[in-house]
Design an enzyme around this catalytic site. Sequence first.
Site, PDB file in Angstrom:
ATOM      1  N   SER A  88      44.580  -3.061 -46.831  1.00  0.00           N
ATOM      2  CA  SER A  88      43.891  -4.015 -45.972  1.00  0.00           C
ATOM      3  C   SER A  88      44.840  -5.131 -45.531  1.00  0.00           C
ATOM      4  CB  SER A  88      42.652  -4.556 -46.688  1.00  0.00           C
ATOM      5  OG  SER A  88      41.715  -5.073 -45.777  1.00  0.00           O
ATOM      6  N   ASP A 200      38.621   0.461 -44.461  1.00  0.00           N
ATOM      7  CA  ASP A 200      39.311  -0.421 -45.406  1.00  0.00           C
ATOM      8  C   ASP A 200      39.905   0.290 -46.632  1.00  0.00           C
ATOM      9  OD1 ASP A 200      40.134  -2.579 -46.891  1.00  0.00           O
ATOM     10  OD2 ASP A 200      38.119  -3.375 -47.238  1.00  0.00           O
TER      11      ASP A 200
END
Length: 320
Positions: A88, A200
């Site tokens: 991320s 993510d």
Amino acid sequence: MHAVAPLRRCLDALCIALGLLLAGCSGLLADNSRLAEPSTAAIEPIRSERPVIALALGSGGSRGFAHVGVIKALEEAGITPDIVVGSSSGAIVAALYAGGFSAQRLEAIAAEVDESDLIDISVFDGFRVLGERLARFVTDTLEHRPIEALPRALAVVATDAETGNMTVFNRGDPGAAVRASSSVPRLFVPATIRGRQYIDGGLTSPVPVKLARAMGADVVIAVDVSRMGAMAARATPAATSTQAPAPTGSRSSRRALLEGELKLATVVIRPALERTALLDFDHKLQHLNAGENAAREVLPALNRAIADVKKAPVEVSSAR
């Protein structure tokens, strides 16, 4: 009739010439701007006679600016990672650092960048972030070099949106890989790579310590900028210099996933960060300073750990 034929021939010749010119220009543009889509190659662990050091940068939205402060403290202490992995927001800093940027340059980028450089909201996709601007920023900043051509070994973690499995990107376009890793559900539009959607990376590997170990790291510096990590750092500052405890059955699955990674790290850095929204850039410099301060606290323990690594001697077969 006789007057029309020469005019037609001239027009035909002009169209052919224009077509060739456009084809040539499009070829030049493609050569200069296109990188292969991110892909996964078999991991080959790095082997070295000296300790192999990895930096594992975790997810946490805008709190990821703390990663830059950590790198600054490590660089000043003369500690240079061989491997950089990220999930991320950690993937953004990991990609730039793997690209050869110094701590000073990363700090300058952090000071200059704002939301408009990275965030592109689409009204046609439920006011979610597209991620195209983020991908372009990373790829352009790295001068269109693929992951495998960067000075440091880089791996970026994303999550397959359909299967929920972790995916490691270590080849191809770094910007597209970072975009996939950063695509927080409901906040970002999922990234599509080779016909599959990715979200993510923090969902499957909040701080990718296991990946760093698989890549050959003897020493793993884990940086946890999650809200859980920030709360732990504020409650017990000493937590920045110790490994995280093993997960227990009473904790959430996400906490267990995080701590399952962190318990395999050599040192865990948990900066005491401000509680901010994922896309809030207002406290980026405070986050950076917090990362630097937390990293300085672990330096004695980290230096001892590096010195304590015992490398097996290289075996040399003698001729008979």
